[in-house]
Enzyme design. Sequence first.
Site, PDB file in Angstrom:
ATOM      1  N   ARG A   9     -35.347  37.134  42.164  1.00 46.98           N
ATOM      2  CA  ARG A   9     -35.892  35.800  42.434  1.00 46.98           C
ATOM      3  C   ARG A   9     -36.802  35.352  41.292  1.00 46.98           C
ATOM      4  O   ARG A   9     -37.478  34.335  41.405  1.00 46.98           O
ATOM      5  CB  ARG A   9     -36.681  35.805  43.760  1.00 46.98           C
ATOM      6  CG  ARG A   9     -35.775  35.920  44.957  1.00 46.98           C
ATOM      7  CD  ARG A   9     -36.454  35.531  46.262  1.00 46.98           C
ATOM      8  NE  ARG A   9     -35.469  35.136  47.257  1.00 46.98           N
ATOM      9  CZ  ARG A   9     -34.700  35.980  47.925  1.00 46.98           C
ATOM     10  NH1 ARG A   9     -34.813  37.274  47.729  1.00 46.98           N
ATOM     11  NH2 ARG A   9     -33.809  35.539  48.795  1.00 46.98           N
ATOM     12  N   ASP A  70     -35.387  45.978  37.797  1.00 44.59           N
ATOM     13  CA  ASP A  70     -36.760  46.307  38.177  1.00 44.59           C
ATOM     14  C   ASP A  70     -37.478  46.713  36.904  1.00 44.59           C
ATOM     15  O   ASP A  70     -36.977  47.529  36.131  1.00 44.59           O
ATOM     16  CB  ASP A  70     -36.819  47.415  39.229  1.00 44.59           C
ATOM     17  CG  ASP A  70     -38.144  47.339  39.993  1.00 44.59           C
ATOM     18  OD1 ASP A  70     -38.372  46.341  40.702  1.00 44.59           O
ATOM     19  OD2 ASP A  70     -38.984  48.248  39.843  1.00 44.59           O
ATOM     20  N   SER A  71     -38.620  46.119  36.680  1.00 46.20           N
ATOM     21  CA  SER A  71     -39.247  46.296  35.375  1.00 46.20           C
ATOM     22  C   SER A  71     -40.758  46.251  35.494  1.00 46.20           C
ATOM     23  O   SER A  71     -41.310  45.886  36.528  1.00 46.20           O
ATOM     24  CB  SER A  71     -38.750  45.203  34.412  1.00 46.20           C
ATOM     25  OG  SER A  71     -38.770  43.943  35.041  1.00 46.20           O
ATOM     26  N   PHE A 152     -43.419  35.137  30.203  1.00 47.19           N
ATOM     27  CA  PHE A 152     -44.032  35.228  31.537  1.00 47.19           C
ATOM     28  C   PHE A 152     -44.771  36.555  31.649  1.00 47.19           C
ATOM     29  O   PHE A 152     -44.790  37.357  30.711  1.00 47.19           O
ATOM     30  CB  PHE A 152     -42.950  35.116  32.618  1.00 47.19           C
ATOM     31  CG  PHE A 152     -42.026  36.315  32.721  1.00 47.19           C
ATOM     32  CD1 PHE A 152     -41.038  36.530  31.777  1.00 47.19           C
ATOM     33  CD2 PHE A 152     -42.150  37.223  33.769  1.00 47.19           C
ATOM     34  CE1 PHE A 152     -40.183  37.631  31.865  1.00 47.19           C
ATOM     35  CE2 PHE A 152     -41.302  38.326  33.880  1.00 47.19           C
ATOM     36  CZ  PHE A 152     -40.320  38.522  32.915  1.00 47.19           C
ATOM     37  N   GLY A 153     -45.361  36.774  32.819  1.00 51.06           N
ATOM     38  CA  GLY A 153     -45.949  38.078  33.131  1.00 51.06           C
ATOM     39  C   GLY A 153     -46.968  38.537  32.095  1.00 51.06           C
ATOM     40  O   GLY A 153     -47.886  37.812  31.711  1.00 51.06           O
ATOM     41  N   TYR A 154     -46.775  39.743  31.607  1.00 52.09           N
ATOM     42  CA  TYR A 154     -47.712  40.350  30.664  1.00 52.09           C
ATOM     43  C   TYR A 154     -47.400  39.995  29.204  1.00 52.09           C
ATOM     44  O   TYR A 154     -47.990  40.576  28.287  1.00 52.09           O
ATOM     45  CB  TYR A 154     -47.713  41.874  30.836  1.00 52.09           C
ATOM     46  CG  TYR A 154     -48.176  42.332  32.214  1.00 52.09           C
ATOM     47  CD1 TYR A 154     -49.538  42.532  32.474  1.00 52.09           C
ATOM     48  CD2 TYR A 154     -47.277  42.540  33.251  1.00 52.09           C
ATOM     49  CE1 TYR A 154     -49.968  42.936  33.730  1.00 52.09           C
ATOM     50  CE2 TYR A 154     -47.699  42.939  34.515  1.00 52.09           C
ATOM     51  CZ  TYR A 154     -49.046  43.127  34.746  1.00 52.09           C
ATOM     52  OH  TYR A 154     -49.477  43.525  35.986  1.00 52.09           O
ATOM     53  N   LYS A 175     -37.595  37.634  21.249  1.00 50.88           N
ATOM     54  CA  LYS A 175     -37.849  38.571  22.351  1.00 50.88           C
ATOM     55  C   LYS A 175     -36.536  39.174  22.850  1.00 50.88           C
ATOM     56  O   LYS A 175     -36.447  40.378  23.099  1.00 50.88           O
ATOM     57  CB  LYS A 175     -38.589  37.868  23.498  1.00 50.88           C
ATOM     58  CG  LYS A 175     -38.899  38.824  24.654  1.00 50.88           C
ATOM     59  CD  LYS A 175     -39.596  38.183  25.829  1.00 50.88           C
ATOM     60  CE  LYS A 175     -39.691  39.184  26.981  1.00 50.88           C
ATOM     61  NZ  LYS A 175     -40.141  38.589  28.254  1.00 50.88           N
ATOM     62  N   HIS A 180     -37.273  45.231  26.294  1.00 56.00           N
ATOM     63  CA  HIS A 180     -36.827  46.277  27.224  1.00 56.00           C
ATOM     64  C   HIS A 180     -35.587  45.795  27.987  1.00 56.00           C
ATOM     65  O   HIS A 180     -34.623  46.522  28.155  1.00 56.00           O
ATOM     66  CB  HIS A 180     -37.970  46.623  28.176  1.00 56.00           C
ATOM     67  CG  HIS A 180     -38.616  45.442  28.847  1.00 56.00           C
ATOM     68  ND1 HIS A 180     -39.127  44.375  28.129  1.00 56.00           N
ATOM     69  CD2 HIS A 180     -38.801  45.118  30.158  1.00 56.00           C
ATOM     70  CE1 HIS A 180     -39.612  43.472  28.973  1.00 56.00           C
ATOM     71  NE2 HIS A 180     -39.414  43.899  30.202  1.00 56.00           N
ATOM     72  N   ARG A 181     -35.624  44.530  28.419  1.00 55.98           N
ATOM     73  CA  ARG A 181     -34.493  43.971  29.195  1.00 55.98           C
ATOM     74  C   ARG A 181     -33.239  43.885  28.303  1.00 55.98           C
ATOM     75  O   ARG A 181     -32.141  44.224  28.742  1.00 55.98           O
ATOM     76  CB  ARG A 181     -34.916  42.584  29.704  1.00 55.98           C
ATOM     77  CG  ARG A 181     -33.922  41.875  30.580  1.00 55.98           C
ATOM     78  CD  ARG A 181     -34.598  40.813  31.430  1.00 55.98           C
ATOM     79  NE  ARG A 181     -35.590  41.398  32.310  1.00 55.98           N
ATOM     80  CZ  ARG A 181     -36.914  41.264  32.163  1.00 55.98           C
ATOM     81  NH1 ARG A 181     -37.433  40.517  31.205  1.00 55.98           N
ATOM     82  NH2 ARG A 181     -37.746  41.876  33.003  1.00 55.98           N
TER      83      ARG A 181
HETATM   84  P1  ITT Z   1     -37.550  40.414  41.405  1.00 48.11           P
HETATM   85  O1  ITT Z   1     -37.977  41.663  42.116  1.00 48.11           O
HETATM   86  O2  ITT Z   1     -37.108  39.320  42.334  1.00 48.11           O
HETATM   87  O3  ITT Z   1     -36.550  40.698  40.334  1.00 48.11           O
HETATM   88  P2  ITT Z   1     -40.264  40.450  40.342  1.00 48.11           P
HETATM   89  O4  ITT Z   1     -40.993  39.590  39.370  1.00 48.11           O
HETATM   90  O5  ITT Z   1     -40.960  40.781  41.635  1.00 48.11           O
HETATM   91  O6  ITT Z   1     -38.824  39.784  40.630  1.00 48.11           O
HETATM   92  P3  ITT Z   1     -40.390  43.262  39.584  1.00 48.11           P
HETATM   93  O7  ITT Z   1     -40.738  43.744  40.926  1.00 48.11           O
HETATM   94  O8  ITT Z   1     -39.374  44.019  38.773  1.00 48.11           O
HETATM   95  O9  ITT Z   1     -39.832  41.763  39.606  1.00 48.11           O
HETATM   96  O10 ITT Z   1     -41.743  43.128  38.745  1.00 48.11           O
HETATM   97  C1  ITT Z   1     -41.686  42.927  37.394  1.00 48.11           C
HETATM   98  C2  ITT Z   1     -43.039  42.517  36.879  1.00 48.11           C
HETATM   99  O11 ITT Z   1     -43.267  43.193  35.633  1.00 48.11           O
HETATM  100  C3  ITT Z   1     -43.047  41.035  36.550  1.00 48.11           C
HETATM  101  O12 ITT Z   1     -43.472  40.256  37.645  1.00 48.11           O
HETATM  102  C4  ITT Z   1     -43.992  40.990  35.364  1.00 48.11           C
HETATM  103  O13 ITT Z   1     -45.325  40.982  35.802  1.00 48.11           O
HETATM  104  C5  ITT Z   1     -43.698  42.309  34.665  1.00 48.11           C
HETATM  105  N1  ITT Z   1     -42.625  42.138  33.663  1.00 48.11           N
HETATM  106  C6  ITT Z   1     -41.352  42.621  33.701  1.00 48.11           C
HETATM  107  N2  ITT Z   1     -40.651  42.233  32.629  1.00 48.11           N
HETATM  108  C7  ITT Z   1     -41.497  41.477  31.884  1.00 48.11           C
HETATM  109  C8  ITT Z   1     -41.368  40.778  30.675  1.00 48.11           C
HETATM  110  O14 ITT Z   1     -40.220  40.708  30.010  1.00 48.11           O
HETATM  111  N3  ITT Z   1     -42.443  40.130  30.213  1.00 48.11           N
HETATM  112  C9  ITT Z   1     -43.616  40.146  30.879  1.00 48.11           C
HETATM  113  N4  ITT Z   1     -43.815  40.761  32.030  1.00 48.11           N
HETATM  114  C10 ITT Z   1     -42.755  41.423  32.555  1.00 48.11           C
END
Ligand code: ITT
Length: 195
Positions: A9, A70-71, A152-154, A175, A180-181
């Site tokens: 999602r 999952d990441s 996004f994220g970190y 990127k 990693h992805r």
């Molecule tokens: P889904 O489970 O629906 O796929 P989610 O965001 O909850 O979405 P995860 O449980 O795998 O996914 O959590 C991954 C988190 O790790 C994500 O919300 C970011 O905070 C971080 N993350 C993963 N990949 C990232 C990226 O490429 N850049 C920055 N942060 C990342």
Amino acid sequence: MNRIVLATRNKHKTEEIKTILKDLRLEILTLNDFPDVPVLKEEGSTFRENSLQKAHAVHLYTKIPALADDSGLEVFFLNGRPGVISARYAGDGATDEENNEKLLGQMRGVAPRRRGAQFRAVLTLFGDNGTEVTEGICPGRLAELPRGTNGFGYDPIFIPDGFSRTYAELTAEEKNLISHRARALAAMRQVLRER
Ligand code: ITT
């Protein structure tokens, strides 16, 4: 054309995965195409478990091959945290800014050479032909302060090895070459081709 559904999602992950796989002859659906798929609790203690659970649940529901990601970010000084709880490090429903702030707070004053970290992504393809798991890591280090607005994220606080810019200061193209992805998808691409 063959079809898969992305078991995520997270819009940013979806966009990155679609861009990286765009040259494959593959129709990539998302959960927007299946609005009734239930939201999964992520209760596993490893990326692998969570990735498998997400792909399995979405395949059961949609009956088409499902690809889950999952990441998260693993900081060596913090023994691998935030790891599997990256999305909710500062609590359930935490924003990216809150997660980054918590992490940088814990790392305040930690010397540059001890700021090593890595992003990890574990992908699972779950379909009638079996299950495939691939993994990708991007090594780097934590910045002192957030920089950049892409991604996004970190992303604003992670500097990948070989760069002085953060993930959030890289273009999407940059990127997607080293992340990693992207690395986990490079391995999964072969599986998708063979199927
Ligand atoms: P889904 O489970 O629906 O796929 P989610 O965001 O909850 O979405 P995860 O449980 O795998 O996914 O959590 C991954 C988190 O790790 C994500 O919300 C970011 O905070 C971080 N993350 C993963 N990949 C990232 C990226 O490429 N850049 C920055 N942060 C990342």
